[in-house]
Design a protein around this motif. Structure first.
Motif, PDB file in Angstrom:
ATOM      1  N   GLY A  39      38.104  18.513 -33.208  1.00  0.00           N
ATOM      2  CA  GLY A  39      38.038  19.638 -32.238  1.00  0.00           C
ATOM      3  C   GLY A  39      37.986  19.265 -30.692  1.00  0.00           C
ATOM      4  O   GLY A  39      38.709  19.764 -29.832  1.00  0.00           O
ATOM      5  N   ARG A  40      37.179  18.178 -30.368  1.00  0.00           N
ATOM      6  CA  ARG A  40      37.077  17.783 -29.091  1.00  0.00           C
ATOM      7  C   ARG A  40      38.296  16.930 -28.761  1.00  0.00           C
ATOM      8  O   ARG A  40      38.621  17.210 -27.517  1.00  0.00           O
ATOM      9  CB  ARG A  40      35.710  16.715 -29.091  1.00  0.00           C
ATOM     10  N   VAL A  41      38.974  16.278 -29.510  1.00  0.00           N
ATOM     11  CA  VAL A  41      39.996  15.311 -29.025  1.00  0.00           C
ATOM     12  C   VAL A  41      41.175  16.172 -29.214  1.00  0.00           C
ATOM     13  O   VAL A  41      42.168  16.019 -27.987  1.00  0.00           O
ATOM     14  CB  VAL A  41      39.999  14.351 -30.003  1.00  0.00           C
ATOM     15  N   HIS A  42      41.511  16.838 -30.367  1.00  0.00           N
ATOM     16  CA  HIS A  42      42.718  17.496 -30.227  1.00  0.00           C
ATOM     17  C   HIS A  42      42.772  18.982 -29.874  1.00  0.00           C
ATOM     18  O   HIS A  42      43.800  20.120 -30.267  1.00  0.00           O
ATOM     19  CB  HIS A  42      43.532  17.434 -31.690  1.00  0.00           C
ATOM     20  N   GLY A  43      41.779  19.647 -29.594  1.00  0.00           N
ATOM     21  CA  GLY A  43      41.538  21.305 -29.187  1.00  0.00           C
ATOM     22  C   GLY A  43      41.711  22.176 -30.462  1.00  0.00           C
ATOM     23  O   GLY A  43      41.652  21.595 -31.638  1.00  0.00           O
ATOM     24  N   ASP A  44      41.828  23.233 -30.209  1.00  0.00           N
ATOM     25  CA  ASP A  44      41.893  24.291 -31.068  1.00  0.00           C
ATOM     26  C   ASP A  44      42.971  24.258 -32.186  1.00  0.00           C
ATOM     27  O   ASP A  44      42.759  24.268 -33.182  1.00  0.00           O
ATOM     28  CB  ASP A  44      41.957  25.907 -30.574  1.00  0.00           C
ATOM     29  N   TYR A  45      44.195  23.725 -31.445  1.00  0.00           N
ATOM     30  CA  TYR A  45      45.390  23.558 -32.278  1.00  0.00           C
ATOM     31  C   TYR A  45      45.216  22.792 -33.233  1.00  0.00           C
ATOM     32  O   TYR A  45      45.499  22.678 -34.701  1.00  0.00           O
ATOM     33  CB  TYR A  45      46.543  23.401 -31.387  1.00  0.00           C
TER      34      TYR A  45
END
Lengths: 99, 164
Positions: free
Chosen positions: B38-44
């Motif tokens: 979640g931190r590195v690649h976000g919601d997607y």
């Protein structure tokens, strides 16, 4: 070229770039926030800007801008007017060109 | 024929803290990995990798973890694994690191790799070992480790916690 309809607040150029990067960070994480995006021009009056991004990052940028809903707790929306690989194409509508 | 293809990522939990070994459990590791994605690649990226994400196998003694994800998003998962910095469980936080050992398409290939890898690790431990009894027990476990059809876990291995 992007257009940003808004209620009250008018971001300046740096805040606009911050907004774009934070949208990318929300949707695509640190990897998205590290995507090199340039704001080529920004008009505070019409709240429209021309952004430049590497072609492989277009999908990420466009999706992040579409899903951005709030600026300073006010609803806002990004409207993408035109995309093109050439800057010259953004200056006018080539269909109405009179030769 | 269309079927869902999965990728199984075999990793190893490395930690300086000896108490970290006790708190390695599947939910803690799963949450830590999801949080890192979640931190590195976000919601997607989080949504993409969470479709078929589970911790399939966990060995707290050796710190071996087997994660499963979809074939389309295993690269997102693998790129986010170095960003896992701590494991949290029972309100205790331990710093740790995840080392990727192998990525395979089936559990069976990961199991075969794990047996070969453990055999090599036992050989290295044998070289560093000082005690004669430990040597005997390592030799015995090396000879007995094999892929038997009845067992579903990876072979018979004994572990020398003293020399690790």
């Amino acid at each position: 070229r992007r257009e940003l309809p808004d209620g009250g607040a008018r971001p300046n150029a740096a805040q606009f770039k911050q907004l774009v990067v934070s949208a990318l960070r929300e949707l695509h994480g640190e990897v998205g926030a590290a995507l090199p995006v340039d704001v080529l021009t920004y008009e505070e009056k019409t709240l429209s800007a021309i952004l430049r991004v590497i072609s492989s990052g277009l999908v990420k940028l466009w999706s992040a801008l579409t899903l951005l809903g709030f600026y300073q707790n006010r609803r806002c929306a990004f409207r993408v007017l035109q995309t093109s690989p050439f800057l010259l194409a953004l200056s006018g509508n080539s269909r109405e060109l009179v030769l | 024929m269309v079927r869902f293809k999965n990728r199984y990522v075999l990793c190893e939990v490395l930690s300086d803290d000896p108490r970290c070994r006790q708190c390695i459990e599947d939910r803690a590791v799963g949450l830590a990995v999801r949080d890192a994605i979640g931190r590195v690649h976000g919601d997607y990226g989080l949504a993409c990798c969470s479709i078929s994400f589970t911790v399939k196998y966990l060995n707290a003694y050796t710190g071996t973890v087997l994660l499963r994800c979809r074939k389309d998003s295993y690269r997102l998962l693998c790129s986010a694994l170095p960003f896992v910095r701590c494991l949290e469980s029972r309100a205790q936080r331990y710093p740790c690191a995840l080392n990727t050992l192998h990525v395979g398409g089936t559990i069976r290939t990961c199991q075969k790799f794990l047996i070969r890898y453990n055999r090599r690790q036992l050989l290295m431990l044998l070289q560093n070992c000082t005690n004669e009894e430990e040597r005997q027990s390592i030799r015995k476990s090396l000879l007995s480790c094999s892929l038997t059809e009845e067992q579903s876990q990876s072979g018979d291995e004994e572990d020398d916690d003293g020399t690790e």
